[in-house]
Design a protein around this motif. Sequence first.
Motif, PDB file in Angstrom:
ATOM      1  N   ASN A  50       0.815  -1.211   0.000  1.00 44.19           N
ATOM      2  CA  ASN A  50       0.000   0.000   0.000  1.00 44.19           C
ATOM      3  C   ASN A  50       0.853   1.268   0.000  1.00 44.19           C
ATOM      4  N   GLY A  51       2.155   1.133  -0.228  1.00 45.16           N
ATOM      5  CA  GLY A  51       3.084   2.257  -0.128  1.00 45.16           C
ATOM      6  C   GLY A  51       3.134   3.129  -1.376  1.00 45.16           C
ATOM      7  N   VAL A  52       4.266   3.786  -1.547  1.00 45.78           N
ATOM      8  CA  VAL A  52       4.457   4.760  -2.629  1.00 45.78           C
ATOM      9  C   VAL A  52       4.108   4.137  -3.986  1.00 45.78           C
ATOM     10  N   GLY A  53       3.284   4.870  -4.728  1.00 46.06           N
ATOM     11  CA  GLY A  53       2.868   4.425  -6.053  1.00 46.06           C
ATOM     12  C   GLY A  53       1.590   3.613  -6.067  1.00 46.06           C
ATOM     13  N   SER A  54       1.150   3.141  -4.897  1.00 44.20           N
ATOM     14  CA  SER A  54      -0.115   2.397  -4.880  1.00 44.20           C
ATOM     15  C   SER A  54      -1.263   3.375  -5.123  1.00 44.20           C
ATOM     16  N   VAL A  55      -2.334   2.851  -5.698  1.00 43.33           N
ATOM     17  CA  VAL A  55      -3.497   3.676  -6.016  1.00 43.33           C
ATOM     18  C   VAL A  55      -4.725   3.025  -5.389  1.00 43.33           C
ATOM     19  N   ARG A  56      -5.520   3.861  -4.721  1.00 40.72           N
ATOM     20  CA  ARG A  56      -6.784   3.371  -4.160  1.00 40.72           C
ATOM     21  C   ARG A  56      -7.946   4.046  -4.864  1.00 40.72           C
ATOM     22  N   LEU A  57      -8.974   3.243  -5.118  1.00 37.41           N
ATOM     23  CA  LEU A  57     -10.206   3.740  -5.711  1.00 37.41           C
ATOM     24  C   LEU A  57     -11.191   3.973  -4.586  1.00 37.41           C
ATOM     25  N   ILE A  58     -11.671   5.202  -4.475  1.00 38.06           N
ATOM     26  CA  ILE A  58     -12.655   5.551  -3.459  1.00 38.06           C
ATOM     27  C   ILE A  58     -14.004   5.585  -4.159  1.00 38.06           C
ATOM     28  N   LYS A  59     -14.881   4.688  -3.722  1.00 34.27           N
ATOM     29  CA  LYS A  59     -16.153   4.484  -4.417  1.00 34.27           C
ATOM     30  C   LYS A  59     -17.260   5.315  -3.770  1.00 34.27           C
ATOM     31  N   ILE A  60     -17.426   6.521  -4.303  1.00 32.05           N
ATOM     32  CA  ILE A  60     -18.516   7.397  -3.893  1.00 32.05           C
ATOM     33  C   ILE A  60     -19.527   7.366  -5.033  1.00 32.05           C
ATOM     34  N   PRO A  61     -20.819   7.150  -4.741  1.00 29.19           N
ATOM     35  CA  PRO A  61     -21.810   7.071  -5.813  1.00 29.19           C
ATOM     36  C   PRO A  61     -21.727   8.268  -6.763  1.00 29.19           C
ATOM     37  N   MET A  62     -21.684   7.987  -8.025  1.00 31.29           N
ATOM     38  CA  MET A  62     -21.675   8.935  -9.131  1.00 31.29           C
ATOM     39  C   MET A  62     -20.396   9.770  -9.218  1.00 31.29           C
ATOM     40  N   LEU A  63     -19.437   9.589  -8.294  1.00 33.87           N
ATOM     41  CA  LEU A  63     -18.197  10.354  -8.370  1.00 33.87           C
ATOM     42  C   LEU A  63     -17.023   9.569  -7.781  1.00 33.87           C
ATOM     43  N   PRO A  64     -16.781   8.334  -8.278  1.00 30.38           N
ATOM     44  CA  PRO A  64     -15.615   7.606  -7.771  1.00 30.38           C
ATOM     45  C   PRO A  64     -14.340   8.329  -8.205  1.00 30.38           C
ATOM     46  N   PHE A  65     -13.316   8.233  -7.369  1.00 31.24           N
ATOM     47  CA  PHE A  65     -12.053   8.877  -7.718  1.00 31.24           C
ATOM     48  C   PHE A  65     -10.888   8.053  -7.194  1.00 31.24           C
ATOM     49  N   GLU A  66      -9.701   8.394  -7.668  1.00 28.86           N
ATOM     50  CA  GLU A  66      -8.498   7.652  -7.308  1.00 28.86           C
ATOM     51  C   GLU A  66      -7.513   8.550  -6.577  1.00 28.86           C
ATOM     52  N   GLU A  67      -6.822   7.947  -5.599  1.00 30.72           N
ATOM     53  CA  GLU A  67      -5.754   8.624  -4.872  1.00 30.72           C
ATOM     54  C   GLU A  67      -4.485   7.791  -5.006  1.00 30.72           C
ATOM     55  N   THR A  68      -3.366   8.465  -5.232  1.00 34.72           N
ATOM     56  CA  THR A  68      -2.067   7.804  -5.368  1.00 34.72           C
ATOM     57  C   THR A  68      -1.195   8.184  -4.175  1.00 34.72           C
ATOM     58  N   VAL A  69      -0.599   7.185  -3.528  1.00 33.97           N
ATOM     59  CA  VAL A  69       0.305   7.437  -2.408  1.00 33.97           C
ATOM     60  C   VAL A  69       1.618   7.984  -2.956  1.00 33.97           C
ATOM     61  N   ARG A  70       2.035   9.138  -2.465  1.00 36.09           N
ATOM     62  CA  ARG A  70       3.249   9.816  -2.931  1.00 36.09           C
ATOM     63  C   ARG A  70       4.427   9.626  -1.982  1.00 36.09           C
ATOM     64  N   LYS A  71       4.151   9.529  -0.668  1.00 31.10           N
ATOM     65  CA  LYS A  71       5.198   9.301   0.331  1.00 31.10           C
ATOM     66  C   LYS A  71       4.639   8.382   1.407  1.00 31.10           C
ATOM     67  N   SER A  72       5.521   7.551   1.938  1.00 34.29           N
ATOM     68  CA  SER A  72       5.118   6.647   3.010  1.00 34.29           C
ATOM     69  C   SER A  72       6.339   6.296   3.849  1.00 34.29           C
ATOM     70  N   GLU A  73       6.262   6.605   5.143  1.00 33.70           N
ATOM     71  CA  GLU A  73       7.308   6.247   6.089  1.00 33.70           C
ATOM     72  C   GLU A  73       6.641   5.509   7.242  1.00 33.70           C
ATOM     73  N   LYS A  74       6.998   4.258   7.402  1.00 34.20           N
ATOM     74  CA  LYS A  74       6.342   3.394   8.381  1.00 34.20           C
ATOM     75  C   LYS A  74       6.250   4.056   9.755  1.00 34.20           C
ATOM     76  N   SER A  75       5.039   4.076  10.280  1.00 38.70           N
ATOM     77  CA  SER A  75       4.686   4.607  11.600  1.00 38.70           C
ATOM     78  C   SER A  75       4.891   6.113  11.737  1.00 38.70           C
ATOM     79  N   LYS A  76       5.151   6.812  10.613  1.00 42.86           N
ATOM     80  CA  LYS A  76       5.409   8.252  10.696  1.00 42.86           C
ATOM     81  C   LYS A  76       4.558   9.097   9.750  1.00 42.86           C
ATOM     82  N   LEU A  77       4.443   8.668   8.492  1.00 41.83           N
ATOM     83  CA  LEU A  77       3.907   9.573   7.487  1.00 41.83           C
ATOM     84  C   LEU A  77       3.254   8.830   6.330  1.00 41.83           C
ATOM     85  N   ILE A  78       2.152   9.394   5.835  1.00 41.09           N
ATOM     86  CA  ILE A  78       1.545   8.966   4.572  1.00 41.09           C
ATOM     87  C   ILE A  78       1.095  10.240   3.867  1.00 41.09           C
TER      88      ILE A  78
END
Length: 145
Positions: A50-78
């Motif tokens: 689920n780290g840098v470069g992973s993409v999640r699809l957020i399923k909101i009715p009639m307006l689904p969108f995607e978010e891409t993880v740009r930075k990830s530091e375990k237990s510190k930052l996303i």
Amino acid sequence: MKIHEINIYQEFDSPVEAVWEAFNDHASFGKINGLEVERIVDSTDKDNINGVGSVRLIKIPMLPFEETVRKSEKSKLIEYQVSRGTPLDHHYGKMVFESLPGNRSSLNYSISVGSKIPLIGWVVKSGLQKGIAGGLSKYAARLKK
């Protein structure tokens, strides 16, 4: 284009490693926020799918969108950015996790949004502020000792 800022602070009765992991996992992140979320692209990081470069699809009715993880530091930052599917020209999220005394933790969650379409940024900011603050509060209540 006006950029709107959202800043939410929440403490949890759980170690920072466990809280970070709950927000790092895309499906768990969705449950915390009351949304259906699916990872559609895996990170190339073999230690964090689920780290840098992973993409999640957020399923909101009639307006689904995607978010891409740009930075990830375990237990510190996303950090993530909306990469497809909204009328926003700018949407960047940053979650900073900290360890607190007594095996507790905190999250500083900031989001900036903006759109060239008048009022869209303000409307999205208002909805996100209420929805995310409510989701974090409910998640914190579930972790109460």
